[in-house]
Write a protein that holds these residues in place. Structure first.
Motif, PDB file in Angstrom:
ATOM      1  N   LYS A   5     -12.240  -0.550  -2.579  1.00 23.15           N
ATOM      2  CA  LYS A   5     -11.363  -0.791  -1.436  1.00 23.15           C
ATOM      3  C   LYS A   5     -11.937  -0.631  -0.053  1.00 23.15           C
ATOM      4  N   HIS A   6     -12.933   0.175  -0.179  1.00 26.65           N
ATOM      5  CA  HIS A   6     -13.588   0.523   1.138  1.00 26.65           C
ATOM      6  C   HIS A   6     -15.206   0.317   1.208  1.00 26.65           C
ATOM      7  N   TYR A  51       1.297   4.056  -2.759  1.00 21.90           N
ATOM      8  CA  TYR A  51       1.036   5.590  -2.568  1.00 21.90           C
ATOM      9  C   TYR A  51       2.216   6.411  -3.094  1.00 21.90           C
ATOM     10  N   GLN A 111       1.127  -1.308  -0.129  1.00 24.34           N
ATOM     11  CA  GLN A 111       0.161  -0.133  -0.186  1.00 24.34           C
ATOM     12  C   GLN A 111       0.716   1.410  -0.031  1.00 24.34           C
ATOM     13  N   ASN A 142      -9.962   6.002 -10.398  1.00 24.91           N
ATOM     14  CA  ASN A 142      -9.633   6.276  -9.120  1.00 24.91           C
ATOM     15  C   ASN A 142     -10.649   6.261  -7.773  1.00 24.91           C
ATOM     16  N   LYS A 163      -2.587  12.565   3.578  1.00 29.98           N
ATOM     17  CA  LYS A 163      -2.720  10.981   3.759  1.00 29.98           C
ATOM     18  C   LYS A 163      -3.310  10.899   5.090  1.00 29.98           C
ATOM     19  N   ASN A 168     -11.091   3.124  -5.174  1.00 29.70           N
ATOM     20  CA  ASN A 168     -11.071   3.669  -3.947  1.00 29.70           C
ATOM     21  C   ASN A 168     -12.269   2.890  -3.373  1.00 29.70           C
ATOM     22  N   GLN A 174     -19.424   8.722   1.622  1.00 30.01           N
ATOM     23  CA  GLN A 174     -18.598   9.237   0.768  1.00 30.01           C
ATOM     24  C   GLN A 174     -19.176   9.251  -0.643  1.00 30.01           C
TER      25      GLN A 174
END
Length: 171
Positions: free
Chosen positions: A113-114, A33, A29, A106, A157, A110, A170
């Motif tokens: 991932k969540h 990044y 990860q 992106n 971050k 994202n 989100q």
């Protein structure tokens, strides 16, 4: 972080498969990044130097979104994630197709991932007056309240150790 976790693998978790894999995941990860950070910095430098130009054209944003969702098919199938799309037909926009595709990629990446307990990522695209609105929604932990004020800061971050937040959505 990369160096610290590599040292932990070498000194502590090398023979403990579970811990080693957790430490390796952090290294992966953090490497990703750093790769994004360097790529972004390179692109900003090219734009500032006039060495990179936007290529503006008309294209169907709905097709870009559908194609991008399809690229995640293998990952979502393996993880048991459903990407639910509601895309208005003929969403013609005028922009740099490559840059917009990167942004959509992106956002969806994202959200995957969540994704949250429901294992769903929702992608909506529709017109609002003279604009096109794209929403990528997951029901994951969200962003910690103290990090919200920083979301537009370049290269900020979050602290991944923060406990999960249940109430922040989100978009």
């Amino acid at each position: 972080m990369i160096k610290a976790y590599a040292e932990m693998i070498r000194d502590i978790s090398g023979s403990n498969k579970k811990k080693r894999n957790e430490h390796l995941e952090v290294i992966i990860q953090e490497s990703e990044y750093l790769d994004r950070l360097v790529s972004d910095m390179r692109e900003v430098s090219k734009l500032q130097a006039g060495a990179s130009e936007l290529v503006i054209s008309d294209f169907d944003l709905g097709s870009v979104i559908k194609d991008t969702c399809y690229k995640f098919k293998a990952i979502t199938k393996e993880e048991g994630i459903a990407i639910i799309t509601k895309i208005e037909p003929e969403l013609v926009c005028r922009a740099d197709r490559t840059k917009i595709t990167e942004v959509i990629y992106n956002f969806i990446g994202n959200a995957i991932k969540h994704y949250g307990d429901d294992h769903q990522v929702i992608v909506n695209a529709f017109t609002t007056g003279n604009h096109i609105r794209v929403e990528v929604i997951d029901h994951g932990p969200g962003i910690a309240p103290h990090d919200l004020k920083h979301i537009w800061e370049r290269y900020y971050k979050t602290n991944k150790k923060y406990p999960e937040i249940k109430s922040v959505s989100q978009n």
